[in-house]
Design a protein around this motif. Structure first.
Motif, short mmCIF file in Angstrom:
data_model
loop_
_atom_site.label_atom_id
_atom_site.label_comp_id
_atom_site.label_asym_id
_atom_site.label_seq_id
_atom_site.Cartn_x
_atom_site.Cartn_y
_atom_site.Cartn_z
N ARG A 1 2.49 4.33 -5.03
CA ARG A 1 3.32 3.67 -5.52
C ARG A 1 2.78 1.96 -4.77
O ARG A 1 1.94 2.71 -4.18
N VAL B 1 1.78 7.33 6.28
CA VAL B 1 3.50 8.05 6.44
C VAL B 1 3.87 9.33 6.37
O VAL B 1 4.92 9.85 7.26
N THR C 1 -0.41 11.24 3.25
CA THR C 1 0.02 9.67 2.92
C THR C 1 -0.35 8.74 4.14
O THR C 1 0.57 8.38 4.86
N ALA D 1 -0.25 4.04 4.22
CA ALA D 1 0.56 3.50 3.69
C ALA D 1 -1.00 2.03 3.93
O ALA D 1 -1.15 1.27 4.95
N TYR E 1 0.65 2.69 -1.25
CA TYR E 1 0.52 4.63 -0.87
C TYR E 1 -0.48 5.05 -1.44
O TYR E 1 -0.21 5.22 -2.94
N ARG F 1 -2.01 8.86 -1.58
CA ARG F 1 -2.09 10.01 -0.85
C ARG F 1 -3.24 10.63 -0.87
O ARG F 1 -4.00 10.47 -2.45
#
Length: 446
Positions: free
Chosen positions: A45, A400, A404, A406, A439, A441
């Motif tokens: 994201r 996060v 994940t 941020a 974001y 992962r």
């Protein structure tokens, strides 16, 4: 009325300012990255902050602080990012505000185009491809006045100048170049600052409760309590490279990262060094309780396109359980995250390496371990420079969930260095770099 008639540059997107905080939504989005193998980190994201006029934002917090924002929008909130506890919401913090460098008669001068700007804590929410500002808290003195982002001390900090580097500005002992941020369980905030360098305890409403600085700094005239509680060796921090990373361990202790190697015994040694320091601070004891040596990877490993060791920086440290941390090593173009454990046996606090007369200094050692220095062991978690979609100058990292992260970048308020930063009318020539939350992962749990 056109943007040109108001003295502001045309904008690329629709923007809306609210009252009194000029809270605004951003536009633009990018969907999840595709094509990355399951065993590689990938961007899932990206969200962007829209244009918020800096004058409206600042004056909404503290009326009358900014009389002319010179066409600058809110930016610089990428100094750090810390989860609020609500999904998609984060605390962020600005740095000292728009600033740049211009050469005058062969000497670089530090410019502050919006000298009235007051650093602020900004609460944001990531909604799809948009970063929304939910709230903002101005950082103030005990009496509620703006701390500003101006240099503190003549002879130690860079002399401040106006946007064109021709008009000198006054020093301000209250000034803070805020970077890292965490929020304590009691609702107060802890910040780190590059000037002192210092650790700053701030109330839930933004008032500076205490500023902890190195012993011997002799900072006078501040409008809040200043306590000399940090090792005096930190007085040798490189200019504009004090504390930048800040983490909060599960028990409440704080970890402060010196952004770059200290200038010990001189500037040249610091520029060539790959050895910096992390400090552990106990809020209960109001004291540093441990210090650790941290060694950067070679600069061309962190950033294959860079050969200048002085470009290495630690910009973020993130607690991931127990005494474990993620440490971000970066240049302006690339970054890598390493996992370290703060082992008690690695504590160097109060030893010879904290004595500025020790020769060679910690910073001068090519192989600290061979000289008996217990350098923190580290393990690479992710090379962000190889992850498609990650922007440059990542200064904030937050966890996060179990796999994940941020990331938030520092867009420098859209400023560049040099005389071309502003047009003939003194309005910003925007760099086009936006503030984004990205974001990422990871292929494995942290």
């Amino acid at each position: 009325m056109s943007p040109r008639s108001t003295g502001r540059r045309p904008v690329r997107r629709t923007a809306a300012a609210g009252v009194p905080l000029a809270l605004v939504a951003a536009l633009g989005a990018a969907g999840p990255a595709t094509g990355a193998p399951a065993d590689e980190a990938r961007v899932v994201r990206t969200a962007t902050l829209g244009d918020i006029p800096l004058g409206a934002f600042s004056n909404g917090l503290l009326p009358g602080t900014v009389d002319d924002d010179r066409g600058v929008d809110l930016g610089g909130i990428g100094s750090d990012i810390f989860p609020t506890g609500r999904k998609g919401e984060f605390w962020t913090v600005t740095d000292r505000g728009p600033n740049g460098q211009i050469k005058v008669a062969g000497t670089k001068r530090r410019t502050f185009p919006v000298p009235g700007f007051d650093p602020a804590i900004v609460r944001i929410r990531v909604c799809g491809g948009t970063v929304k500002v939910l709230d903002a808290i101005p950082i103030t003195t005990s009496s509620g006045r703006a701390v500003t982002g101006l240099s503190n001390q003549r002879g130690r900090d860079e002399a401040p100048y106006d946007y064109d580097a021709l008009t000198a500005l006054p020093y301000d002992p209250n000034g803070l170049d805020t970077e890292g941020i965490v929020r304590a369980k009691d609702g107060t905030f802890w910040l780190v600052d590059e000037y002192g360098p210092s650790l700053v305890h701030v109330s839930a409403r933004g008032k500076v409760l205490t500023r902890y600085v190195p012993e011997g700094l002799n900072l006078t005239g501040a409008g809040y309590p200043v306590v000399e509680a940090l090792p005096s060796v930190l007085l040798h921090r490189k200019t504009n490279r004090g504390f930048e990373g800040l983490a909060q361990l599960p028990g409440g202790d704080l970890v402060l990262a010196v952004q770059s190697p200290l200038s010990l015994p001189d500037t040249d040694a610091g520029e060539a060094s790959r050895n910096t320091r992390l400090l552990r601070f106990s809020p209960g004891k109001k004291a540093v309780t441990a210090e650790y040596a941290y060694r950067f990877d070679p600069v061309d490993v962190v950033d294959p396109g860079e050969d200048d060791t002085s470009e290495l920086k630690i910009s973020s440290v993130v607690a991931v359980g127990g005494d474990r941390l993620l440490v971000e090593e970066r240049t302006d173009k690339a970054a890598r995250l390493h996992l370290v454990r703060l082992d008690r046996s690695s504590d160097i606090l109060g030893g010879s390496w904290d004595d500025a007369t020790t020769s060679p200094s910690l910073e001068q050692l090519d192989d600290p371990a061979a000289s008996g220095v217990p350098v923190l062991a580290k393990k690479l978690v992710v090379d962000l420079g190889t992850v498609a979609g990650v922007p440059g100058k990542i200064e904030g990292v937050a966890r996060v969930d179990h796999d994940t992260l941020a990331l938030i970048n520092d867009n420098d308020f859209g400023m560049t260095d040099g005389t071309g930063a502003f047009d003939a009318d003194g309005r910003l020539v925007d760099s086009g770099v936006e503030t984004t939350v990205t974001y990422v992962r990871l292929p494995h749990r942290l």
